[in-house]
Motif scaffolding. Structure first.
Motif, PDB file in Angstrom:
ATOM      1  N   ALA A 136       1.670  28.285  70.032  1.00 39.72           N
ATOM      2  CA  ALA A 136       2.619  28.135  68.935  1.00 39.72           C
ATOM      3  C   ALA A 136       2.058  27.373  67.747  1.00 39.72           C
ATOM      4  CB  ALA A 136       3.877  27.418  69.436  1.00 39.72           C
ATOM      5  N   LEU A 137       1.114  26.471  67.997  1.00 35.51           N
ATOM      6  CA  LEU A 137       0.620  25.607  66.931  1.00 35.51           C
ATOM      7  C   LEU A 137      -0.843  25.855  66.579  1.00 35.51           C
ATOM      8  CD1 LEU A 137       2.242  22.244  68.092  1.00 35.51           C
ATOM      9  CD2 LEU A 137       3.126  23.873  66.430  1.00 35.51           C
ATOM     10  N   LEU A 138      -1.713  25.731  67.578  1.00 37.88           N
ATOM     11  CA  LEU A 138      -3.140  25.780  67.287  1.00 37.88           C
ATOM     12  C   LEU A 138      -3.617  27.172  66.917  1.00 37.88           C
ATOM     13  CD1 LEU A 138      -5.846  24.342  67.127  1.00 37.88           C
ATOM     14  CD2 LEU A 138      -6.127  24.711  69.593  1.00 37.88           C
ATOM     15  N   ASP A 139      -3.229  28.173  67.682  1.00 35.88           N
ATOM     16  CA  ASP A 139      -3.727  29.528  67.432  1.00 35.88           C
ATOM     17  C   ASP A 139      -3.378  30.031  66.032  1.00 35.88           C
ATOM     18  OD1 ASP A 139      -4.792  29.447  69.933  1.00 35.88           O
ATOM     19  OD2 ASP A 139      -3.353  30.805  70.865  1.00 35.88           O
ATOM     20  N   PRO A 140      -2.112  29.889  65.568  1.00 37.25           N
ATOM     21  CA  PRO A 140      -1.812  30.344  64.203  1.00 37.25           C
ATOM     22  C   PRO A 140      -2.603  29.587  63.142  1.00 37.25           C
ATOM     23  CG  PRO A 140       0.207  30.090  65.467  1.00 37.25           C
ATOM     24  CD  PRO A 140      -0.882  29.491  66.281  1.00 37.25           C
ATOM     25  N   GLN A 141      -2.779  28.276  63.328  1.00 35.67           N
ATOM     26  CA  GLN A 141      -3.543  27.494  62.357  1.00 35.67           C
ATOM     27  C   GLN A 141      -4.997  27.950  62.316  1.00 35.67           C
ATOM     28  OE1 GLN A 141      -3.013  23.422  63.525  1.00 35.67           O
ATOM     29  NE2 GLN A 141      -0.877  23.351  62.869  1.00 35.67           N
ATOM     30  N   GLN A 142      -5.569  28.189  63.492  1.00 32.50           N
ATOM     31  CA  GLN A 142      -6.950  28.664  63.535  1.00 32.50           C
ATOM     32  C   GLN A 142      -7.092  30.010  62.841  1.00 32.50           C
ATOM     33  OE1 GLN A 142      -7.626  28.435  67.817  1.00 32.50           O
ATOM     34  NE2 GLN A 142      -9.051  26.732  67.537  1.00 32.50           N
ATOM     35  N   GLY A 143      -6.089  30.873  63.031  1.00 35.17           N
ATOM     36  CA  GLY A 143      -6.155  32.190  62.407  1.00 35.17           C
ATOM     37  C   GLY A 143      -6.117  32.114  60.899  1.00 35.17           C
ATOM     38  N   VAL A 144      -5.247  31.250  60.356  1.00 37.02           N
ATOM     39  CA  VAL A 144      -5.130  31.117  58.903  1.00 37.02           C
ATOM     40  C   VAL A 144      -6.403  30.522  58.316  1.00 37.02           C
ATOM     41  CG1 VAL A 144      -3.932  29.890  57.059  1.00 37.02           C
ATOM     42  CG2 VAL A 144      -2.621  30.976  58.888  1.00 37.02           C
ATOM     43  N   VAL A 145      -6.913  29.464  58.929  1.00 42.58           N
ATOM     44  CA  VAL A 145      -8.129  28.828  58.411  1.00 42.58           C
ATOM     45  C   VAL A 145      -9.316  29.783  58.516  1.00 42.58           C
ATOM     46  CG1 VAL A 145      -9.760  26.933  58.746  1.00 42.58           C
ATOM     47  CG2 VAL A 145      -7.304  26.495  58.854  1.00 42.58           C
ATOM     48  N   ALA A 146      -9.375  30.584  59.581  1.00 44.17           N
ATOM     49  CA  ALA A 146     -10.464  31.556  59.713  1.00 44.17           C
ATOM     50  C   ALA A 146     -10.438  32.551  58.556  1.00 44.17           C
ATOM     51  CB  ALA A 146     -10.349  32.290  61.053  1.00 44.17           C
ATOM     52  N   ARG A 150     -13.398  33.044  55.868  1.00 37.41           N
ATOM     53  CA  ARG A 150     -13.981  34.376  55.684  1.00 37.41           C
ATOM     54  C   ARG A 150     -13.958  34.789  54.207  1.00 37.41           C
ATOM     55  NH1 ARG A 150     -11.758  36.376  59.680  1.00 37.41           N
ATOM     56  NH2 ARG A 150      -9.829  37.144  58.742  1.00 37.41           N
ATOM     57  N   ALA A 151     -12.852  34.515  53.518  1.00 36.91           N
ATOM     58  CA  ALA A 151     -12.755  34.847  52.096  1.00 36.91           C
ATOM     59  C   ALA A 151     -13.753  34.035  51.278  1.00 36.91           C
ATOM     60  CB  ALA A 151     -11.333  34.596  51.601  1.00 36.91           C
ATOM     61  N   ALA A 152     -13.927  32.754  51.638  1.00 38.49           N
ATOM     62  CA  ALA A 152     -14.882  31.911  50.918  1.00 38.49           C
ATOM     63  C   ALA A 152     -16.313  32.394  51.125  1.00 38.49           C
ATOM     64  CB  ALA A 152     -14.735  30.459  51.367  1.00 38.49           C
ATOM     65  N   VAL A 153     -16.615  32.869  52.326  1.00 39.22           N
ATOM     66  CA  VAL A 153     -17.953  33.424  52.600  1.00 39.22           C
ATOM     67  C   VAL A 153     -18.180  34.675  51.755  1.00 39.22           C
ATOM     68  CG1 VAL A 153     -19.384  34.544  54.359  1.00 39.22           C
ATOM     69  CG2 VAL A 153     -18.125  32.438  54.917  1.00 39.22           C
ATOM     70  N   GLU A 154     -17.175  35.522  51.679  1.00 41.70           N
ATOM     71  CA  GLU A 154     -17.305  36.758  50.882  1.00 41.70           C
ATOM     72  C   GLU A 154     -17.497  36.462  49.398  1.00 41.70           C
ATOM     73  OE1 GLU A 154     -13.747  38.847  51.835  1.00 41.70           O
ATOM     74  OE2 GLU A 154     -14.450  39.497  53.827  1.00 41.70           O
ATOM     75  N   ARG A 155     -16.911  35.358  48.914  1.00 45.93           N
ATOM     76  CA  ARG A 155     -17.083  34.975  47.506  1.00 45.93           C
ATOM     77  C   ARG A 155     -18.373  34.211  47.266  1.00 45.93           C
ATOM     78  NH1 ARG A 155     -11.340  33.637  47.930  1.00 45.93           N
ATOM     79  NH2 ARG A 155     -11.991  31.507  48.400  1.00 45.93           N
ATOM     80  N   GLY A 156     -19.074  33.869  48.332  1.00 49.68           N
ATOM     81  CA  GLY A 156     -20.315  33.115  48.190  1.00 49.68           C
ATOM     82  C   GLY A 156     -20.113  31.617  48.086  1.00 49.68           C
ATOM     83  N   GLU A 157     -18.896  31.130  48.365  1.00 54.09           N
ATOM     84  CA  GLU A 157     -18.638  29.695  48.298  1.00 54.09           C
ATOM     85  C   GLU A 157     -19.073  28.973  49.565  1.00 54.09           C
ATOM     86  OE1 GLU A 157     -14.726  28.854  45.823  1.00 54.09           O
ATOM     87  OE2 GLU A 157     -14.380  30.495  47.234  1.00 54.09           O
ATOM     88  N   LEU A 158     -19.111  29.685  50.673  1.00 47.53           N
ATOM     89  CA  LEU A 158     -19.575  29.132  51.939  1.00 47.53           C
ATOM     90  C   LEU A 158     -20.658  30.034  52.501  1.00 47.53           C
ATOM     91  CD1 LEU A 158     -16.247  28.040  53.723  1.00 47.53           C
ATOM     92  CD2 LEU A 158     -17.937  26.560  52.616  1.00 47.53           C
ATOM     93  N   PRO A 159     -21.585  29.464  53.271  1.00 43.64           N
ATOM     94  CA  PRO A 159     -22.663  30.280  53.830  1.00 43.64           C
ATOM     95  C   PRO A 159     -22.183  31.129  55.000  1.00 43.64           C
ATOM     96  CG  PRO A 159     -22.853  28.035  54.620  1.00 43.64           C
ATOM     97  CD  PRO A 159     -21.739  28.034  53.601  1.00 43.64           C
ATOM     98  N   ALA A 162     -20.256  30.002  58.604  1.00 43.70           N
ATOM     99  CA  ALA A 162     -19.427  28.804  58.453  1.00 43.70           C
ATOM    100  C   ALA A 162     -18.398  28.752  59.580  1.00 43.70           C
ATOM    101  CB  ALA A 162     -18.736  28.818  57.094  1.00 43.70           C
ATOM    102  N   ASP A 163     -18.215  27.574  60.158  1.00 44.30           N
ATOM    103  CA  ASP A 163     -17.401  27.412  61.363  1.00 44.30           C
ATOM    104  C   ASP A 163     -15.936  27.154  61.011  1.00 44.30           C
ATOM    105  OD1 ASP A 163     -16.337  26.885  63.822  1.00 44.30           O
ATOM    106  OD2 ASP A 163     -17.581  25.131  64.247  1.00 44.30           O
ATOM    107  N   PRO A 164     -15.022  28.088  61.349  1.00 43.59           N
ATOM    108  CA  PRO A 164     -13.598  27.875  61.055  1.00 43.59           C
ATOM    109  C   PRO A 164     -13.011  26.670  61.775  1.00 43.59           C
ATOM    110  CG  PRO A 164     -14.039  30.188  61.504  1.00 43.59           C
ATOM    111  CD  PRO A 164     -15.276  29.434  61.887  1.00 43.59           C
ATOM    112  N   ASP A 165     -13.472  26.388  63.000  1.00 41.40           N
ATOM    113  CA  ASP A 165     -12.937  25.237  63.732  1.00 41.40           C
ATOM    114  C   ASP A 165     -13.288  23.931  63.026  1.00 41.40           C
ATOM    115  OD1 ASP A 165     -11.762  26.792  65.677  1.00 41.40           O
ATOM    116  OD2 ASP A 165     -13.459  26.663  67.046  1.00 41.40           O
ATOM    117  N   ARG A 166     -14.510  23.849  62.511  1.00 43.19           N
ATOM    118  CA  ARG A 166     -14.900  22.663  61.745  1.00 43.19           C
ATOM    119  C   ARG A 166     -14.050  22.556  60.486  1.00 43.19           C
ATOM    120  NH1 ARG A 166     -18.854  21.885  57.630  1.00 43.19           N
ATOM    121  NH2 ARG A 166     -19.586  19.716  57.501  1.00 43.19           N
ATOM    122  N   ALA A 167     -13.798  23.692  59.852  1.00 45.19           N
ATOM    123  CA  ALA A 167     -12.956  23.697  58.657  1.00 45.19           C
ATOM    124  C   ALA A 167     -11.550  23.215  58.976  1.00 45.19           C
ATOM    125  CB  ALA A 167     -12.917  25.097  58.056  1.00 45.19           C
ATOM    126  N   LEU A 168     -10.998  23.647  60.106  1.00 44.53           N
ATOM    127  CA  LEU A 168      -9.654  23.226  60.503  1.00 44.53           C
ATOM    128  C   LEU A 168      -9.610  21.710  60.690  1.00 44.53           C
ATOM    129  CD1 LEU A 168      -6.775  23.976  61.417  1.00 44.53           C
ATOM    130  CD2 LEU A 168      -7.687  24.281  63.729  1.00 44.53           C
TER     131      LEU A 168
END
Length: 207
Positions: A136-146, A150-159, A162-168
Motif C-alpha cells: 500500500a505504501l512502498l510499492d506505489p512510491q517506488q513506482g512513481v520515483v522510478a 527514467r524520465a530524467a535519464v531520457e532527458r540526460g539529467e541522470l546517467p 541511476a538507482d530509483p531506490d536511492r532516489a526514493l
C-alpha cells in the motif's frame, strides 16, 4: 418477473444472511478505527472499543471483518492512494519538487502521522501487516520515483543506471523523518523547506 414461492405458494423471504451491509455503517466503523488507532494504538485497540465509538453493535463489525487485524489491513489498503501519477514537469528539479509537495500533504494526514508509525511497529510481529504496508505504501512510491528517474535519464539529467531506490531515499527520507519521526514544523515554513529539500536531493542525485 415473479417472486420465488415456497411449497405452499407463499412468497419466500430472503435469508437473514443475505441482508445488504449498509455503507453508512461501514464508513462509521472505519472512522472509529482511525480514532481508536490514534487514541490507544493497535495493540490496545479492541472490536468492543471500535463498536462503541462507531455507535454500533459488535456484530456489525464482525459481519464485515473477522478480526481487528483484517479490519486494519483493509483500512490501510482503502485509504492509501494507489496509482498516483508521476509528475511530468519537464525537469528533474520540477518533478522532485512536485513529489515533495504531494508527500508533505500526505504525511500530515492522520493516517501517516498517527496510524502508520504504530503499524510499522506491529509489522515486526505480524507479517500480514508488513506485506500490506509494503503493497500500500512502498510499492506505489517506488513506482512513481522510478518513472521520475527514467524520465530524467531520457532527458540526460541522470546517467544510465541511476538507482530509483536511492532516489526514493534521498527525496522522501528527510521529509518522512521530519514530519513523522521528529514531528517538528520546518523552521522557515513548508514552501521554502520543500524548495531546499528539492535542491539538495537533485544535487545528490546528479553528483
Amino acid at each position: 418477473m415473479t417472486t420465488p414461492s415456497g411449497p405452499s405458494g407463499t412468497p419466500r423471504r430472503a435469508p437473514a444472511g443475505a441482508a445488504v451491509l449498509r455503507e453508512d455503517v461501514t464508513e462509521a466503523i472505519r472512522a472509529a478505527v482511525f480514532a481508536e488507532l490514534a487514541a490507544v494504538g493497535f495493540a490496545r485497540m479492541s472490536i468492543e472499543g471500535i463498536a462503541r465509538r462507531a455507535g454500533v453493535g459488535k456484530t456489525a463489525v464482525y459481519r464485515r471483518w473477522k478480526s481487528k487485524l483484517s479490519l486494519v489491513l483493509d483500512l490501510v489498503g482503502a485509504v492509501t492512494v494507489q496509482g498516483l501519477p508521476a509528475p511530468a514537469t519537464g525537469s528533474l528539479h520540477g518533478d522532485v519538487r512536485a513529489l515533495l509537495e504531494v508527500a508533505a500533504h500526505a504525511l500530515r494526514h492522520p493516517v501517516a502521522s498517527q496510524v502508520i508509525p504504530d503499524l510499522l511497529v506491529e509489522a515486526a510481529r505480524h507479517p500480514e501487516i508488513a506485506d500490506t504496508l509494503k503493497a500500500a505504501l512502498l510499492d506505489p512510491q517506488q513506482g512513481v520515483v522510478a518513472q521520475v528517474v527514467r524520465a530524467a535519464v531520457e532527458r540526460g539529467e541522470l546517467p544510465e543506471g541511476a538507482d530509483p531506490d536511492r532516489a526514493l531515499d534521498l527525496v522522501l527520507g528527510p521529509l518522512y523523518w521530519r514530519l513523522v519521526v521528529v514531528r517538528t514544523e520546518p523552521p522557515q515554513g513548508y514552501p521554502h523547506y520543500l524548495d531546499d529539500l528539492a535542491r539538495a536531493a537533485v544535487a545528490a542525485l546528479t553528483a
